[in-house]
Scaffold this motif. Structure first.
Motif, PDB file in Angstrom:
ATOM      1  N   ASN A  48       0.840  -1.188   0.000  1.00 34.64           N
ATOM      2  CA  ASN A  48       0.000   0.000   0.000  1.00 34.64           C
ATOM      3  C   ASN A  48       0.878   1.242   0.000  1.00 34.64           C
ATOM      4  N   ILE A  49       0.515   2.201  -0.837  1.00 35.62           N
ATOM      5  CA  ILE A  49       1.160   3.513  -0.837  1.00 35.62           C
ATOM      6  C   ILE A  49       0.053   4.544  -0.747  1.00 35.62           C
ATOM      7  N   ASP A  50       0.137   5.403   0.259  1.00 34.69           N
ATOM      8  CA  ASP A  50      -0.893   6.425   0.493  1.00 34.69           C
ATOM      9  C   ASP A  50      -2.292   5.800   0.557  1.00 34.69           C
ATOM     10  N   SER A  51      -2.403   4.693   1.298  1.00 32.96           N
ATOM     11  CA  SER A  51      -3.663   3.974   1.504  1.00 32.96           C
ATOM     12  C   SER A  51      -4.242   3.373   0.228  1.00 32.96           C
ATOM     13  N   THR A  52      -3.448   3.287  -0.820  1.00 29.39           N
ATOM     14  CA  THR A  52      -3.876   2.664  -2.069  1.00 29.39           C
ATOM     15  C   THR A  52      -3.095   1.376  -2.260  1.00 29.39           C
ATOM     16  N   GLU A  53      -3.832   0.262  -2.439  1.00 34.71           N
ATOM     17  CA  GLU A  53      -3.153  -1.017  -2.645  1.00 34.71           C
ATOM     18  C   GLU A  53      -2.709  -1.132  -4.097  1.00 34.71           C
ATOM     19  N   LEU A  54      -1.428  -1.473  -4.262  1.00 38.21           N
ATOM     20  CA  LEU A  54      -0.868  -1.681  -5.596  1.00 38.21           C
ATOM     21  C   LEU A  54      -0.852  -3.168  -5.901  1.00 38.21           C
ATOM     22  N   ALA A  55      -1.120  -3.521  -7.140  1.00 36.42           N
ATOM     23  CA  ALA A  55      -1.095  -4.927  -7.550  1.00 36.42           C
ATOM     24  C   ALA A  55       0.355  -5.402  -7.613  1.00 36.42           C
ATOM     25  N   VAL A  56       0.646  -6.495  -6.915  1.00 34.19           N
ATOM     26  CA  VAL A  56       1.980  -7.092  -6.940  1.00 34.19           C
ATOM     27  C   VAL A  56       2.093  -7.913  -8.221  1.00 34.19           C
ATOM     28  N   PRO A  57       3.158  -7.721  -9.004  1.00 34.25           N
ATOM     29  CA  PRO A  57       3.307  -8.492 -10.251  1.00 34.25           C
ATOM     30  C   PRO A  57       3.241  -9.996  -9.980  1.00 34.25           C
ATOM     31  N   ALA A  58       2.374 -10.674 -10.698  1.00 31.61           N
ATOM     32  CA  ALA A  58       2.162 -12.107 -10.479  1.00 31.61           C
ATOM     33  C   ALA A  58       3.315 -12.947 -11.000  1.00 31.61           C
ATOM     34  N   ASP A  59       4.050 -12.422 -11.966  1.00 35.84           N
ATOM     35  CA  ASP A  59       5.099 -13.208 -12.606  1.00 35.84           C
ATOM     36  C   ASP A  59       6.479 -13.039 -11.972  1.00 35.84           C
ATOM     37  N   GLN A  60       6.583 -12.262 -10.875  1.00 35.74           N
ATOM     38  CA  GLN A  60       7.882 -12.020 -10.251  1.00 35.74           C
ATOM     39  C   GLN A  60       7.752 -12.065  -8.734  1.00 35.74           C
ATOM     40  N   ASP A  61       8.721 -12.705  -8.077  1.00 34.01           N
ATOM     41  CA  ASP A  61       8.762 -12.688  -6.619  1.00 34.01           C
ATOM     42  C   ASP A  61       9.535 -11.463  -6.164  1.00 34.01           C
ATOM     43  N   VAL A  62       8.852 -10.587  -5.441  1.00 34.26           N
ATOM     44  CA  VAL A  62       9.486  -9.432  -4.810  1.00 34.26           C
ATOM     45  C   VAL A  62       9.781  -9.868  -3.384  1.00 34.26           C
ATOM     46  N   THR A  63      11.052  -9.816  -2.978  1.00 34.08           N
ATOM     47  CA  THR A  63      11.464 -10.454  -1.729  1.00 34.08           C
ATOM     48  C   THR A  63      12.307  -9.556  -0.833  1.00 34.08           C
ATOM     49  N   ILE A  64      12.337  -9.946   0.447  1.00 31.17           N
ATOM     50  CA  ILE A  64      13.249  -9.375   1.438  1.00 31.17           C
ATOM     51  C   ILE A  64      13.780 -10.540   2.265  1.00 31.17           C
ATOM     52  N   SER A  65      15.088 -10.549   2.509  1.00 29.62           N
ATOM     53  CA  SER A  65      15.708 -11.505   3.428  1.00 29.62           C
ATOM     54  C   SER A  65      16.497 -10.717   4.456  1.00 29.62           C
ATOM     55  N   PHE A  66      16.248 -10.994   5.728  1.00 29.24           N
ATOM     56  CA  PHE A  66      16.980 -10.356   6.821  1.00 29.24           C
ATOM     57  C   PHE A  66      18.118 -11.285   7.207  1.00 29.24           C
ATOM     58  N   LEU A  67      19.337 -10.857   6.947  1.00 27.88           N
ATOM     59  CA  LEU A  67      20.511 -11.688   7.151  1.00 27.88           C
ATOM     60  C   LEU A  67      21.190 -11.345   8.473  1.00 27.88           C
ATOM     61  N   ASP A  68      22.245 -12.078   8.793  1.00 30.37           N
ATOM     62  CA  ASP A  68      22.973 -11.797  10.027  1.00 30.37           C
ATOM     63  C   ASP A  68      23.662 -10.431   9.940  1.00 30.37           C
ATOM     64  N   ALA A  73      18.835  -8.285   2.046  1.00 35.89           N
ATOM     65  CA  ALA A  73      19.005  -8.412   0.610  1.00 35.89           C
ATOM     66  C   ALA A  73      17.705  -8.956   0.044  1.00 35.89           C
ATOM     67  N   GLY A  74      17.509  -8.773  -1.235  1.00 37.50           N
ATOM     68  CA  GLY A  74      16.300  -9.300  -1.847  1.00 37.50           C
ATOM     69  C   GLY A  74      16.227  -8.956  -3.319  1.00 37.50           C
ATOM     70  N   ASN A  75      15.026  -9.121  -3.861  1.00 37.71           N
ATOM     71  CA  ASN A  75      14.781  -8.847  -5.257  1.00 37.71           C
ATOM     72  C   ASN A  75      13.566  -7.939  -5.357  1.00 37.71           C
ATOM     73  N   GLY A  76      13.711  -6.845  -6.089  1.00 36.50           N
ATOM     74  CA  GLY A  76      12.621  -5.900  -6.260  1.00 36.50           C
ATOM     75  C   GLY A  76      11.670  -6.275  -7.380  1.00 36.50           C
ATOM     76  N   GLY A  77      11.883  -7.411  -7.999  1.00 36.67           N
ATOM     77  CA  GLY A  77      11.058  -7.858  -9.113  1.00 36.67           C
ATOM     78  C   GLY A  77      11.905  -8.067 -10.347  1.00 36.67           C
ATOM     79  N   CYS A  78      12.904  -7.237 -10.515  1.00 37.57           N
ATOM     80  CA  CYS A  78      13.841  -7.360 -11.632  1.00 37.57           C
ATOM     81  C   CYS A  78      15.277  -7.334 -11.106  1.00 37.57           C
ATOM     82  N   ASN A  79      15.570  -6.388 -10.239  1.00 38.83           N
ATOM     83  CA  ASN A  79      16.926  -6.183  -9.738  1.00 38.83           C
ATOM     84  C   ASN A  79      17.099  -6.681  -8.313  1.00 38.83           C
ATOM     85  N   TYR A  80      18.309  -7.152  -8.031  1.00 35.52           N
ATOM     86  CA  TYR A  80      18.683  -7.528  -6.666  1.00 35.52           C
ATOM     87  C   TYR A  80      19.132  -6.275  -5.930  1.00 35.52           C
TER      88      TYR A  80
END
Length: 163
Positions: A48-68, A73-80
């Protein structure tokens, strides 16, 4: 090849960061904070941005990993991307500090830019089972992520996600 790029990216990110101070408290059982920091990959389900839900791209995993060492690190959909985070267990406060990313062109670049910008709005988190909810400073839900069965360091994926 994708796994090799991912492993290489994670290795470079590890070399770029020095250990940061952490407010981690050690307990006999895994606390929600320890679960968050368990090098688990979290996959974006909604944003959500400014109380508006954005559609998450179905064909890409957008990720976050919390490391030691307070690294992420993660993937924004295209870029690491990679960076650090600040976490306080006693208040559930969380600050995400992305510091670099690859520069590849790909589909859904506008969504990726909005995701990266929205990271700056994260002020707190809540963790329930396999769902991580990130909120802004007003307590509004801005991202919801689910825990993945993927090991972000080795890039090995189980066919199921944690439910």
């Amino acid at each position: 090849m994708k796994n090799l790029v991912k492993v290489s990216f994670m290795a470079v990110a590890a070399l770029l960061f020095v250990q940061c101070a952490s407010n981690t408290k050690t307990t006999e059982t895994a606390s929600p904070m320890q679960k968050l920091q368990s090098e688990t990959t979290w996959i974006l389900q909604s944003m959500n941005i400014d109380s508006t839900e954005l559609a998450v791209p179905a064909d890409q995993d957008v990720t976050i990993s919390f490391l030691d060492s307070c690294r992420m690190a993660g993937n924004g959909g295209c870029n690491y991307y990679f960076g650090s985070y600040e976490l306080a267990a006693d208040t559930n406060s969380l600050k995400l500090l992305p510091s670099g990313m690859t520069r590849m062109a790909g589909p859904n670049m506008e969504f990726e830019q909005q995701f990266m910008a929205n990271m700056a709005n994260v002020a707190s988190y809540s963790l329930s089972d396999s769902t991580l909810t990130l909120c802004d400073s007003l307590g509004r839900e801005i991202m919801v992520l689910r825990q993945s069965a993927e090991n972000p360091v080795e890039g090995q994926k189980d066919s199921t996600s944690v439910k």
